[in-house]
Write an enzyme that holds these catalytic residues in place. Structure first.
Site, short mmCIF file in Angstrom:
data_model
loop_
_atom_site.label_atom_id
_atom_site.label_comp_id
_atom_site.label_asym_id
_atom_site.label_seq_id
_atom_site.Cartn_x
_atom_site.Cartn_y
_atom_site.Cartn_z
N ARG A 218 18.84 -6.96 14.12
CA ARG A 218 19.23 -7.21 15.50
C ARG A 218 18.16 -8.05 16.17
NH1 ARG A 218 19.72 -2.48 19.23
NH2 ARG A 218 19.00 -3.98 20.77
N ASP B 12 0.81 -1.21 0.00
CA ASP B 12 0.00 0.00 0.00
C ASP B 12 0.85 1.27 0.00
OD1 ASP B 12 0.80 -0.76 2.62
OD2 ASP B 12 -0.67 0.60 3.50
N GLU C 202 -0.36 -1.81 5.28
CA GLU C 202 0.59 -1.66 6.38
C GLU C 202 0.49 -0.29 7.01
OE1 GLU C 202 3.71 -0.59 8.77
OE2 GLU C 202 3.62 0.31 6.78
N GLU C 203 0.19 0.73 6.20
CA GLU C 203 0.19 2.11 6.68
C GLU C 203 -1.08 2.44 7.46
OE1 GLU C 203 2.65 3.97 6.70
OE2 GLU C 203 3.99 3.37 5.07
#
Length: 401
Positions: free
Chosen positions: A185, A88, A145-146
């Protein structure tokens, strides 16, 4: 047994042979951005490409989401690995003068999801052509996602029941790193993203007679100041937390002599640890109610929990770094980069499966902009690097014996 470096570099070199085609795809997606759960054109483009390469496609998860399934040369391992890309755009107006700039006013790919989708397509083509692995690769193209939480919707609609990946990985471009470098990480890499909405109520009146009112502006000023003590006096100094008030509106605007009836505040809270998140919600509610009452007013408070913190599992983060060292070189892989207080709904997938979220260097891109800038553009030169790295994750995690 570890694969030789030349084997792991093979995906990058192979994908370079169709870099031009992938660049065309990326720029086409960029020119036609689509908002959360509206990625119909993008989803069709992805599905058509996958099917043209002989990849099994499953549509319909989270409305516009889809999953491509690539089976390896062998299936003896019984294992599967997922790779995820978001599709998106953002509700922003693009200010660049690129020939492939957004054709839709108020919509643009300002976060590089067009590049993420293209890199996963590049990995998909390579994996379908070579199948140099033992097991199954699930290629997850996620909507929304946004802010839409498409990752959560895919998981809740049975993503991992239908496509039972043992582990899962995702890439995000990072303008702060040059091309050819990456960071990953263990533990938290992005924060939980929560929203606060506070309405402070008083008694309006004439600004020249404040003694006849209960001024919600004064109460609000005290609340904003007091909220900063949550980070400075309630949280462990070694524990990251952000409490930001970002918007303020009153019931009376553009009038210099009227005290309003109410003031509305909107802000965000960012944390990494669930305990800190719980503490922040409790202390904000107590602070808002207590200050408002002490000054003669009242307040309504709403705490909206957004994405949880994005937390990489230790084994998968170490594995992602190891593969990165063979693709990019040990000196170009950073495993001690600081987490960011931004948020990401890949967090929902990491709650369901072990995995890692990786930042891929892309430099400043063509316009030298950071993410969510109206002049941002994805750097097409990193497409073979990201696609090759994703493919290498599959080959190395599902090795042929």
């Amino acid at each position: 047994m570890n694969a030789p470096a030349e084997k792991l570099n093979a995906p990058v070199e192979k994908i370079r042979s169709y870099h031009a085609e992938l660049r065309t795809i990326r720029r086409d997606i960029h020119a036609h951005p689509e908002l959360a759960f509206q990625e119909d054109r993008t989803s069709r483009l992805v599905a058509d490409r996958l099917e043209s390469w002989g990849i099994e496609v499953h549509r319909g998860l989270a409305k516009t989401g889809l999953v491509g399934v690539v089976k390896g040369r062998r299936l003896a391992s019984g294992r599967a690995v997922g790779l995820r890309a978001d599709m998106d755009c953002l509700p922003m107006h693009e200010t660049s003068d690129l020939p492939y700039k957004s054709t839709h006013t108020g919509r643009m790919h300002a976060c590089g999801h067009d590049g993420h989708t293209t890199m996963l397509l590049g990995a998909a083509r390579y994996l379908a052509e070579t199948r140099n692995f033992d097991g199954t690769a699930y290629l997850i193209f996620q909507p929304a996602e946004e802010g839409g939480g498409g990752g959560n919707v895919m998981v809740s609609e049975g993503l991992f029941e239908r496509f039972p990946a043992n582990e899962i990985y995702a890439l995000h471009n990072w303008p702060g790193l040059p091309p050819g470098q990456m960071a990953v990480r263990p533990g938290p890499v992005m924060a939980a993203t929560d929203e606060i909405v506070i309405t402070v109520r008083g008694k309006g009146g004439h600004a020249a007679m404040p003694h006849l009112t209960v001024d919600p502006v004064v109460i609000t000023a005290q609340i904003i100041t007091a909220l900063q003590t949550i980070a400075s006096r309630n949280a462990n100094p070694l524990d990251a937390i952000v409490v930001s008030v970002c918007s303020m509106e009153t019931s009376q605007t553009n009038v210099f002599n009227v005290i309003p009836e109410f003031v509305k505040l909107i802000g965000t809270v960012r944390t990494f640890r669930p305990e800190t998140r719980d503490m922040a919600e409790m202390r904000i509610e107590q602070t808002v109610a207590g200050v408002a009452k002490a000054l003669g007013g009242g307040a309504d408070f709403e705490y909206k929990r957004g994405y949880p913190a994005t937390i990489n599992t230790a084994r998968e983060a170490a594995f992602a770094a190891k593969v990165g060292e063979r693709i990019f070189g040990k000196a170009n892989v950073f495993t001690d980069a600081e987490p960011t207080m931004g948020g990401e709904d890949f967090s929902f997938m990491l709650q369901a499966r072990p995995g890692a979220y990786v930042f891929l260097g892309q430099g400043g891109g063509p316009n030298n902009c950071f993410l969510h800038n109206p002049g941002y553009d994805f750097n097409d030169e990193v497409i073979p690097l990201g696609a090759g790295y994703l493919a290498a994750l599959i080959e190395e995690s599902l090795p042929l014996k």
